[in-house]
Design an enzyme around this catalytic site. Sequence first.
Site, PDB file in Angstrom:
ATOM      1  CD  GLU A  26      46.553  39.583  40.101  1.00 45.34           C
ATOM      2  OE1 GLU A  26      47.507  38.835  39.889  1.00 45.34           O
ATOM      3  OE2 GLU A  26      46.333  40.609  39.442  1.00 45.34           O
TER       4      GLU A  26
HETATM    5  C1  ACM Z   1      44.046  38.139  36.527  1.00 47.03           C
HETATM    6  O1  ACM Z   1      44.846  37.687  35.679  1.00 47.03           O
HETATM    7  N1  ACM Z   1      44.507  38.745  37.590  1.00 47.03           N
HETATM    8  C2  ACM Z   1      42.635  37.966  36.373  1.00 47.03           C
END
Ligand code: ACM
Length: 740
Positions: A370
């Site tokens: 992310e």
């Molecule tokens: C995640 O859930 N961003 C690994």
Amino acid sequence: MSLGLAPAETLERSKQLRSEPRPRYKITEISGNQRETLLSMKAVKYIILLLIGTYTLSLAFPLRVQGAAPEMIAPDQMNLMPVPASVQIQTGRLPITRSFNVAVKNYMDDRLRAGIARMVARLAGRTVLTLPSDLAADESTAALVVQCERAGDIVPSLSEDESYSFEVTDKQARLVAPTVVGALRGLETFLQLLHSDREGYYLPGIKIQDQPRFPWRGLLIDVGRHYEPMEVLKRNLDAMAAVKLNVLHWHLTEDQGFRVESKKLPKLHTLGSDGLFYTQDQVREIIAYARDRGIRVMPEFDIPGHSTSWLVGYPEIGSAPGPYKIERGAGIFEPALDPTREQTYKFLDTFLGEMAGLFPDAYMHIGGDENEGKQWDRNPQIQAFMKEKGIKDNRALQAYFNQRVLKILQKHHKKMIGWEEILHPDLPKDAIIHSWRGPASLADAAKKGYNGILSAGYYIDLIFPASQHYLADPIPQNTTLTAEEAKRILGGEATMWGEWVSPETIDSRIWPRTAAIAERLWSPRNVIDIEDMYRRLSVISRQLEELGLTHEKNYGMLLRRLAASENTGPLRTLASIIEPVKEYRRYQMRPQTMLSPLTGLVDAARPDSETARQFAANVDGFLSDAPRFSLYRPNLEHTLAEWQSASRALEPLIDRSPALQEARPLANNLAVIAEAGLEAMSYLSTGDAPTTEWRNAQLARLDEAAKPKAALEFVVITSVRKLVIAAAELRQLRSTTPAE
Ligand code: ACM
């Protein structure tokens, strides 16, 4: 997302936290044309189910269990979880009495001695027998002989031999394992085999041969968003050992907190943690505690994103000048390490080198998820660097960063693992891919030659029922992987993301559902009987309490606090049939920060309501009994009446307790649900068909009641709808069923 999880889309957890509510999960509704045939199909279905049921009962316990003669224990009374690779039930039983004792043969060390002592203490606690604490000198007269050949790995590893075999006869139980870790696994099986009847406690005659299907069976605990004290980690390690999980994935750093002491870069924990961090001595204590139970501890230091807390003390390695503050919200945040500066890598060399010395596990998780690179886009120096090096986009820049981090890890003798975003053509083949957005990336990685582990499907923070997680398989039946490629799938991990868990509630989010995931990762693939899983899960759930887990007792405690009273009856009735909203809708419906108390009704309510499951089964049974409608009728009428009286009793309780104000619409809806159910039952019992107006009005009210309130939703509405629809179909049923 994975097998068994209703929404097939990919899972963007933090993105969902920030975006508009996306009610993708809905309680399954009965579609229009299904409604038409609900009743007429029921009778046929019931007979078919009975036939199938009779057949599967003999198979309910795994295929390898051989049929039980009368003097043997029945397979459906066995409470083993995870189910062993091979079980043969035999005649006879070994009584467990005050003289129960254990002898050890061939190999013995402190870890085995401590493991046996813990097992005996739990056995004593469960049986209320005062048991000898010393090991028996004479193997021939001992009730349990543990025969083990060697210590196992000094640092718990992926290649540890965890196998064991176990045989119980009238005279003795014998646990044989190549390593101490295998013996520890077998001791857990021993405790799960304890049965009782009028004659006392006993172990049934049995022969077990067991080893895990996957070598990597983990639980991620995110202590970044909410810090969890040492005792929380320890009791969860005990629970992990009880269901044969073997990796604690310790997610130690997040935007919201930097939780490990760094002696070399102390501003990381002093400025990044609100004082809530683990000292290095505490880290060693957890590692030793886990090792004692045959569990690896793998740290995660999530970079380059998810790194705000790093930058509070060291803004110079960030991609924007700062200053930075510890993040208090939930979601994806912009701060990211600057991948273009040598200073960043010097910093990481110092920090990761220090951590490599602290954590003995072969693997270090570098996160990598992310990172949207928004700070990178806005930084001219980073843009110039990319141009100069011919780095075409942020993904490629992150790949460059990963390459540099990999060299640092290699220098410190660690293997790299990261979330699936790290998959890139330049990634060396000894890195492990951790799949979280869907199982496809895992298969893709395996095809490309990488080892991988699965977490998509095991996101326990999404509040899905155990049955969904249970059916998510790292190597599904319809896999397109070759046998060679399938070997690269090492297992999986349940993920306890920490946005909305406190030390008081975290156990109830992890347990008992994680035991079903543990079974998926240990047991043969064909162990997939959901009903039998739930039967055993409720037994195991109670056993976990003896380890100090609070998933049951804190439920009552939180309800008592909310009610400000010992008398929680009606509140408990309500709480037993509501669940926190699924996926990441809670944050949008009921915004909070990391500093908010997690003591509301949404925190007390738990996933996977057993009451709702039982109610659904009873409604199905009742409707199958058309046209008589007598099976389960008293039970259902009693339950619905209880809901009705609880809805009334909740009013004064809520009046007294401002913290429960948000529950008022739920209490009102409880009345709606109970009334619809009772009226439908009454029609079905008397054979009077209701009007179409009644049907439509009830369904409309139920639709309203199904809308979440206070980030909580009723999980019995599907079943009550079935009753209403069945009542409305009476007219049709009467005209098609011959009179009795
Ligand atoms: C995640 O859930 N961003 C690994």
